[in-house]
Each structure stands twice: as C-alpha cells, then as structure tokens.
Motif scaffolding. Sequence first.
Motif, PDB file in Angstrom:
ATOM      1  N   GLU A 110       0.826  -1.208   0.000  1.00 61.23           N
ATOM      2  CA  GLU A 110       0.000   0.000   0.000  1.00 61.23           C
ATOM      3  C   GLU A 110       0.862   1.260   0.000  1.00 61.23           C
ATOM      4  O   GLU A 110       0.461   2.284  -0.577  1.00 61.23           O
ATOM      5  CB  GLU A 110      -0.938  -0.008   1.215  1.00 61.23           C
ATOM      6  N   GLY A 111       2.028   1.208   0.610  1.00 65.73           N
ATOM      7  CA  GLY A 111       2.936   2.352   0.537  1.00 65.73           C
ATOM      8  C   GLY A 111       3.355   2.638  -0.889  1.00 65.73           C
ATOM      9  O   GLY A 111       3.326   3.787  -1.356  1.00 65.73           O
ATOM     10  N   ASN A 112       3.745   1.590  -1.626  1.00 63.64           N
ATOM     11  CA  ASN A 112       4.096   1.754  -3.038  1.00 63.64           C
ATOM     12  C   ASN A 112       2.912   2.286  -3.841  1.00 63.64           C
ATOM     13  O   ASN A 112       3.063   3.168  -4.694  1.00 63.64           O
ATOM     14  CB  ASN A 112       4.548   0.406  -3.622  1.00 63.64           C
ATOM     15  N   TYR A 113       1.748   1.733  -3.564  1.00 63.88           N
ATOM     16  CA  TYR A 113       0.566   2.122  -4.332  1.00 63.88           C
ATOM     17  C   TYR A 113       0.253   3.604  -4.155  1.00 63.88           C
ATOM     18  O   TYR A 113       0.042   4.332  -5.128  1.00 63.88           O
ATOM     19  CB  TYR A 113      -0.636   1.272  -3.891  1.00 63.88           C
ATOM     20  N   PHE A 114       0.220   4.080  -2.914  1.00 64.88           N
ATOM     21  CA  PHE A 114      -0.185   5.464  -2.659  1.00 64.88           C
ATOM     22  C   PHE A 114       0.866   6.462  -3.142  1.00 64.88           C
ATOM     23  O   PHE A 114       0.511   7.545  -3.620  1.00 64.88           O
ATOM     24  CB  PHE A 114      -0.460   5.661  -1.171  1.00 64.88           C
ATOM     25  N   VAL A 115       2.158   6.117  -3.054  1.00 68.76           N
ATOM     26  CA  VAL A 115       3.187   7.048  -3.529  1.00 68.76           C
ATOM     27  C   VAL A 115       3.121   7.191  -5.043  1.00 68.76           C
ATOM     28  O   VAL A 115       3.155   8.305  -5.588  1.00 68.76           O
ATOM     29  CB  VAL A 115       4.591   6.583  -3.088  1.00 68.76           C
ATOM     30  N   VAL A 116       3.027   6.049  -5.759  1.00 69.65           N
ATOM     31  CA  VAL A 116       2.931   6.126  -7.222  1.00 69.65           C
ATOM     32  C   VAL A 116       1.637   6.817  -7.635  1.00 69.65           C
ATOM     33  O   VAL A 116       1.609   7.631  -8.569  1.00 69.65           O
ATOM     34  CB  VAL A 116       3.019   4.708  -7.836  1.00 69.65           C
ATOM     35  N   LYS A 117       0.561   6.531  -6.929  1.00 71.93           N
ATOM     36  CA  LYS A 117      -0.732   7.145  -7.246  1.00 71.93           C
ATOM     37  C   LYS A 117      -0.709   8.645  -6.999  1.00 71.93           C
ATOM     38  O   LYS A 117      -1.354   9.422  -7.710  1.00 71.93           O
ATOM     39  CB  LYS A 117      -1.821   6.490  -6.388  1.00 71.93           C
ATOM     40  N   ALA A 118       0.052   9.085  -5.987  1.00 68.33           N
ATOM     41  CA  ALA A 118       0.098  10.509  -5.637  1.00 68.33           C
ATOM     42  C   ALA A 118       0.619  11.361  -6.780  1.00 68.33           C
ATOM     43  O   ALA A 118       0.182  12.505  -6.967  1.00 68.33           O
ATOM     44  CB  ALA A 118       0.972  10.710  -4.404  1.00 68.33           C
ATOM     45  N   TYR A 119       1.562  10.808  -7.583  1.00 68.46           N
ATOM     46  CA  TYR A 119       2.136  11.577  -8.684  1.00 68.46           C
ATOM     47  C   TYR A 119       1.107  11.891  -9.764  1.00 68.46           C
ATOM     48  O   TYR A 119       1.332  12.762 -10.605  1.00 68.46           O
ATOM     49  CB  TYR A 119       3.321  10.820  -9.291  1.00 68.46           C
ATOM     50  N   GLN A 120      -0.024  11.200  -9.771  1.00 73.36           N
ATOM     51  CA  GLN A 120      -1.071  11.483 -10.754  1.00 73.36           C
ATOM     52  C   GLN A 120      -1.929  12.673 -10.351  1.00 73.36           C
ATOM     53  O   GLN A 120      -2.652  13.219 -11.179  1.00 73.36           O
ATOM     54  CB  GLN A 120      -1.966  10.250 -10.930  1.00 73.36           C
ATOM     55  N   TYR A 121      -1.856  13.088  -9.082  1.00 75.67           N
ATOM     56  CA  TYR A 121      -2.743  14.144  -8.588  1.00 75.67           C
ATOM     57  C   TYR A 121      -2.014  15.387  -8.104  1.00 75.67           C
ATOM     58  O   TYR A 121      -2.459  16.500  -8.357  1.00 75.67           O
ATOM     59  CB  TYR A 121      -3.603  13.596  -7.436  1.00 75.67           C
ATOM     60  N   THR A 122      -0.913  15.215  -7.386  1.00 75.50           N
ATOM     61  CA  THR A 122      -0.246  16.377  -6.817  1.00 75.50           C
ATOM     62  C   THR A 122       0.882  16.849  -7.718  1.00 75.50           C
ATOM     63  O   THR A 122       1.215  16.204  -8.713  1.00 75.50           O
ATOM     64  CB  THR A 122       0.296  16.056  -5.408  1.00 75.50           C
ATOM     65  N   SER A 123       1.484  17.977  -7.367  1.00 71.78           N
ATOM     66  CA  SER A 123       2.584  18.517  -8.160  1.00 71.78           C
ATOM     67  C   SER A 123       3.867  17.764  -7.841  1.00 71.78           C
ATOM     68  O   SER A 123       3.997  17.134  -6.783  1.00 71.78           O
ATOM     69  CB  SER A 123       2.776  20.008  -7.852  1.00 71.78           C
ATOM     70  N   ALA A 181      -0.916  20.557 -10.383  1.00 71.99           N
ATOM     71  CA  ALA A 181      -1.597  19.502  -9.641  1.00 71.99           C
ATOM     72  C   ALA A 181      -3.043  19.390 -10.102  1.00 71.99           C
ATOM     73  O   ALA A 181      -3.745  20.387 -10.255  1.00 71.99           O
ATOM     74  CB  ALA A 181      -1.548  19.799  -8.153  1.00 71.99           C
ATOM     75  N   LEU A 182      -3.507  18.158 -10.335  1.00 68.71           N
ATOM     76  CA  LEU A 182      -4.898  17.930 -10.700  1.00 68.71           C
ATOM     77  C   LEU A 182      -5.801  18.003  -9.472  1.00 68.71           C
ATOM     78  O   LEU A 182      -6.905  18.529  -9.531  1.00 68.71           O
ATOM     79  CB  LEU A 182      -5.040  16.557 -11.373  1.00 68.71           C
ATOM     80  N   ASP A 183      -5.330  17.443  -8.386  1.00 72.77           N
ATOM     81  CA  ASP A 183      -6.069  17.473  -7.114  1.00 72.77           C
ATOM     82  C   ASP A 183      -5.030  17.472  -5.999  1.00 72.77           C
ATOM     83  O   ASP A 183      -4.648  16.413  -5.484  1.00 72.77           O
ATOM     84  CB  ASP A 183      -6.991  16.261  -7.015  1.00 72.77           C
ATOM     85  N   ALA A 184      -4.550  18.656  -5.627  1.00 68.13           N
ATOM     86  CA  ALA A 184      -3.402  18.779  -4.723  1.00 68.13           C
ATOM     87  C   ALA A 184      -3.665  18.143  -3.369  1.00 68.13           C
ATOM     88  O   ALA A 184      -2.815  17.437  -2.819  1.00 68.13           O
ATOM     89  CB  ALA A 184      -3.033  20.252  -4.554  1.00 68.13           C
ATOM     90  N   VAL A 185      -4.841  18.372  -2.792  1.00 68.57           N
ATOM     91  CA  VAL A 185      -5.133  17.841  -1.458  1.00 68.57           C
ATOM     92  C   VAL A 185      -5.122  16.317  -1.478  1.00 68.57           C
ATOM     93  O   VAL A 185      -4.499  15.671  -0.624  1.00 68.57           O
ATOM     94  CB  VAL A 185      -6.497  18.359  -0.962  1.00 68.57           C
ATOM     95  N   LYS A 186      -5.800  15.740  -2.456  1.00 69.15           N
ATOM     96  CA  LYS A 186      -5.852  14.292  -2.565  1.00 69.15           C
ATOM     97  C   LYS A 186      -4.458  13.712  -2.796  1.00 69.15           C
ATOM     98  O   LYS A 186      -4.055  12.731  -2.135  1.00 69.15           O
ATOM     99  CB  LYS A 186      -6.782  13.896  -3.711  1.00 69.15           C
ATOM    100  N   GLY A 187      -3.698  14.312  -3.713  1.00 73.40           N
ATOM    101  CA  GLY A 187      -2.353  13.828  -4.009  1.00 73.40           C
ATOM    102  C   GLY A 187      -1.411  13.955  -2.820  1.00 73.40           C
ATOM    103  O   GLY A 187      -0.624  13.048  -2.534  1.00 73.40           O
ATOM    104  N   ASP A 188      -1.477  15.085  -2.105  1.00 71.14           N
ATOM    105  CA  ASP A 188      -0.613  15.282  -0.940  1.00 71.14           C
ATOM    106  C   ASP A 188      -0.930  14.289   0.175  1.00 71.14           C
ATOM    107  O   ASP A 188      -0.027  13.767   0.841  1.00 71.14           O
ATOM    108  CB  ASP A 188      -0.745  16.713  -0.413  1.00 71.14           C
ATOM    109  N   LEU A 189      -2.207  14.020   0.388  1.00 67.42           N
ATOM    110  CA  LEU A 189      -2.591  13.045   1.405  1.00 67.42           C
ATOM    111  C   LEU A 189      -2.111  11.641   1.012  1.00 67.42           C
ATOM    112  O   LEU A 189      -1.635  10.878   1.869  1.00 67.42           O
ATOM    113  CB  LEU A 189      -4.107  13.051   1.600  1.00 67.42           C
TER     114      LEU A 189
END
Length: 384
Positions: A110-123, A181-189
């Motif tokens: 889940e750590g890998n998943y959320f970090v890679v996923k974050a790059y799709q939303y945040t800057s 960023a497409l969705d900064a709050v979501k990506g940062d979280l």
Amino acid sequence: MMEQVERKTWKKRFEFLKDPKFFKVLILGQVLSLCITGTNVTTTKLGMSYDFAAPTTQTFLKKRLIFPDSASLTVIYNSYAIYKRGIRGWLLQFRRRALYYFILGAIDVEGNYFVVKAYQYTSLLSAMLLNCWSTPVCMILSFFFMKIRYRWVQYVGVLIALGGMGMLIASDIMEGKNYAALDAVKGDLFCLLGATLYGFSNVGEELMARKHPIYEVIGMFTFFATIINFVQLMILERNEFASLSSNPEAVGLVIVYTVCMCVLYSLAPVMFRLGSAVLYNLSLLTSNFYGLIFGIGLFGYHITIMYPFAYCVIILGIGIYHIFPTPEPAIGTFDKETAVRERAELMHGRQQLPESSTTTSDLEQQQQQNDVDEVVSEQVTISK
C-alpha cells in the motif's frame, strides 16, 4: 594539554573515514539509489510515452521477477529457505511469523501504491517534499521500537541531507519541472500516507533482518506481498494489466523496472543490517541527481549548477551522521549468537510438530549443521 585532548577527541570522531564499514554502507546506499532511479525513470517513461499508469501492476511485477525461467523473488528465497532449513523448518518459520510478514507485506504494497498514485494528482514539488517524510518516520519508529538513542550530530546530518534534497527541488523549480496539480489535497494526502507506510515498512524489515536470516525475511515478506498485489491488481487494474501485453516496448520498460526492484529488495535488508532504515532513506535522496543524468538523454532535462552541489551536500549529511559512532539498536544485529538463538527458538517450536519417520535428534543435528553454514555464508556475503 586541553588542546591535545580536544584535538585527539576530534580525531577520533573522524575515525569512521578509516572504517571499511562506512564505505560499504555509502556505496551500497548509492547502488540502492541507482535502483530507485531506474524505477523512477521507467515509471516516467511509461507515463509520458505510453500513458501507462498502473502502480499495483508495476509493484506486482517487481515481486514476480520476469526472467526467461519465470523465477521470482518469492520462489528464489523461499526455495533457498527450504534448502537451508528443510520443508519442516520452512513450515515452522511460516507458522510462527506469518502474521508479522503478512502485515509487513501489506504495508509495503500500500505504501508503493499510494506514492505512485500521488504523482497522478499532486505537483512534482509537493510529492518530492512529502516523500522526505519517510526519513523522520524511520527515526521516530527506531527510537521507540528499537530503542535507538540518536546524538545531536545524527539529527544535524539528517537535516543537512534533507537540505541537499531541498536544493534539488529548488533546481527543479528553476527548470520549470513542477507540473500542475490535478487534485493537490488528494495527491498530498496520498503521498504523506505512502511515505508514512514506507517508514513503517523499512523499520519493520530492519527489525526482522536483525533477528532472522535474510533469506527468510525476503522470502516471507515477498510471499505475502505478491498475493496481496495480485488480488489488488485484479480488482483495480485489470484493464491496464491486459493492455500491457500488446505493447512490447512498454513490456521492456516494466521488465527494467522489475529488475531494479528485485535488486533493491534483495540488498535492502543488507543495508538495514550494516546501517539502518534511516541511512537507507538518506541514501535514496541522491536518486534525483542520478535521475537527472538519465533524464538528459531520455527527456531533454538540463543540468543546473545546484545539482552537483546538492549531491555533495547529501553525501556530506550522510558523513556527518557518522561523526559520532552511529547508534546501534538495543536488539543488536544478526551475528552468530543471534543465529544460534533464533535457531534454538525455531527448534523449540519444531518439537511440537507431529512425529515422522525422521527422528527429532536427526533433525536437530541437521539444523545445527545448517546453522553453522548459514552464519558463515551470510557473514561472507556481508563482508564482500
């Protein structure tokens, strides 16, 4: 007189520069950093050239190494564990510690998943900054769970290394690499959550690597991670996984990603033994510098004067971390005594197994001989 004593004290503080262990940790850390660079470059290329964004698929493939003989980390290390301990010994270690490795594997996935996923939303800037959070997480967890007591110079070294990372980020801003960023709050979280899970995963793996053989740690850890990845892949990324086979070049990039992660996961426990989870995370900060070198040819990046300085600052921070003797965890590290104690605990559980055609004394004698071979082979590997 006082000056001589003080001069002698400072001389002792820099004696780590003569210690081969320091350079082993430094070089090993940069090898791991290059592996991370390989994963970052291939992920970027997959996203830019092939519009492929499937973090679970990539993570699943890294646990199942794609070689012509269809080998994988799970098969390799569990097969070696069976060879060293026998099928009964492997089943016993599975029975006694499966729950811990299952939790550790789930955290890493889940750590890998959320970090890679974050790059799709945040800057890019936010993701790079928030990823640094894994280092203080490791320090906090090591303080409480492994009873490591850091000196002030260790904190200074970490801050300097993170400052070097800040220089790299500032250089990226100057070059205009910080995409919107497409969705900064979501990506940062997502990024904060992923970095926190990374910290838990690194410290948990270090804890097990200091108490048990490396082949057990990697084999059991990847066994559960592979299962969790596959289930998550089939639920979330069936379409991406199915379309991957129709693009040979994308398959090639995923194979490169897989090889890099295989090396990373094989060497990380060695780093945890020789150094720590904190040093592991500090070493990975230089991956952005190596990424720039590859990016010059692949993505048309331009180098700025801040990059080589930032690289030196990060290495300086790692060196300062070693000025005073680096703190050792209260649980110690894996040595001959630890191996014998771990084997004794395993044998105590073995006696609870049903009787078979092989006597308990024969099994104990075989395990004791395996114990000697295991310690010798691991010490030789680490010394190299």
